[in-house]
Design an enzyme around this catalytic site. Structure first.
Site, PDB file in Angstrom:
ATOM      1  N   SER A 145       0.793  -1.221   0.000  1.00 17.68           N
ATOM      2  CA  SER A 145       0.000   0.000   0.000  1.00 17.68           C
ATOM      3  C   SER A 145       0.827   1.273   0.000  1.00 17.68           C
ATOM      4  O   SER A 145       0.390   2.298  -0.531  1.00 17.68           O
ATOM      5  CB  SER A 145      -0.965   0.004   1.182  1.00 17.68           C
ATOM      6  OG  SER A 145      -0.244  -0.128   2.392  1.00 17.68           O
ATOM      7  N   HIS A 209       0.570   5.202   4.079  1.00 19.63           N
ATOM      8  CA  HIS A 209      -0.193   5.713   2.939  1.00 19.63           C
ATOM      9  C   HIS A 209       0.131   7.181   2.694  1.00 19.63           C
ATOM     10  O   HIS A 209       0.344   7.611   1.564  1.00 19.63           O
ATOM     11  CB  HIS A 209      -1.698   5.578   3.196  1.00 19.63           C
ATOM     12  CG  HIS A 209      -2.160   4.189   3.455  1.00 19.63           C
ATOM     13  ND1 HIS A 209      -3.469   3.894   3.756  1.00 19.63           N
ATOM     14  CD2 HIS A 209      -1.507   3.008   3.455  1.00 19.63           C
ATOM     15  CE1 HIS A 209      -3.595   2.604   3.936  1.00 19.63           C
ATOM     16  NE2 HIS A 209      -2.416   2.034   3.759  1.00 19.63           N
TER      17      HIS A 209
END
Length: 261
Positions: A145, A209
């Site tokens: 991610s 993220h």
């Protein structure tokens, strides 16, 4: 892993040549299938034996912040190996869907070699940033991610006018079309808000993220800003790319990392 339905994206209506993106997806899927998390490899056993094998596997190949800065060669490599390891089917499929949607177009714009270096470099630095902020943690972190968030950041700069179809829960999941410059900053804001609650327990590595998204956006700006026209407006080529891009809906709100207990 997917934990909310704040936004959805799907496949882009554009033919692109993206062998690196497809190769990354295939590699992540293969590694997952032969690992203990898939449940397909009988060599890892079942029940408590399988659970113990999963913990050991994540600890070996994932990032353990408390061990990363000890200076061992194995620990230093884990932010790279962790990019190809996923903790569950939902975790894998959610990340791979986002990589397919945004990675193909970003790779087509950057080129194969540059995209490969961009993806792995930003992914490594995103996990490194998370580890630095949680240096005392003994939990292992796995997932692509951080790298995929960097792809989202680059996509935002390269294709700001791309139409992204989003499903909003408070509007009964009615599909609404918004440009990328609306959807992706909103996604980043949600990650920022969620990062403040991340200390409540193991789960999603929202900070990874945010670091990845900022790195991707910053890299795209530094690398492709010469494509802009007067007064900071997108040049004609960039404008044509944005108008020609359409992204349709599919059920996956965000790429998410995962802390393994």
């Amino acid at each position: 892993m997917i934990s909310n339905w704040n936004g959805t994206v799907g496949r882009a209506v554009r033919n692109t040549s993206a062998p690196v993106t497809y190769g990354l997806i295939a590699l992540c899927c293969l590694i997952f299938l032969i690992g203990p998390a898939s449940g397909f490899n009988a060599a890892y056993g079942t029940g408590d034996e399988l659970a113990a094998a999963q913990r050991a596997y994540f600890r070996r190949w994932g990032v353990v912040p408390g061990e990363l800065f000890e200076g061992t060669s194995r620990a230093v490599l884990t932010p790279a190996t962790a990019l190809f390891v996923h903790g569950s089917w939902v975790h894998l499929l959610g990340n791979m869907l986002f990589l397919y949607v945004f990675g193909t177009m970003t790779e087509d714009r950057m080129g194969r070699v540059e995209f490969t270096l961009f993806y792995t470099g930003c992914g490594y630095l995103a996990l490194l940033g998370y580890a630095a902020a949680n240096a005392g943690s003994a939990q292992s972190l796995v997932g692509a991610s951080g790298a995929i968030s960097a792809v989202l950041g680059a996509f935002l700069y390269l294709f700001p006018r791309a139409r992204v179809t989003s499903l909003l829960p408070f509007l009964f999941f009615l599909p609404l079309r918004f440009p990328a410059w609306v959807v992706l900053p909103c996604w980043a804001a949600l990650q920022w808000a969620a990062a403040g609650r991340a200390a409540q327990g193991p789960g999603v590595a929202y900070l990874a993220h945010l670091v990845g998204f900022a790195l991707g956006l910053g890299y795209a700006w530094a690398r492709f800003r010469d494509d802009e026209g007067p007064q900071g407006r997108p040049g004609r080529a960039a404008a044509r790319r944005g108008r020609a891009t359409r992204v349709r809906a599919a059920p996956a709100p965000a790429p998410e990392g995962e802390n393994q207990p």
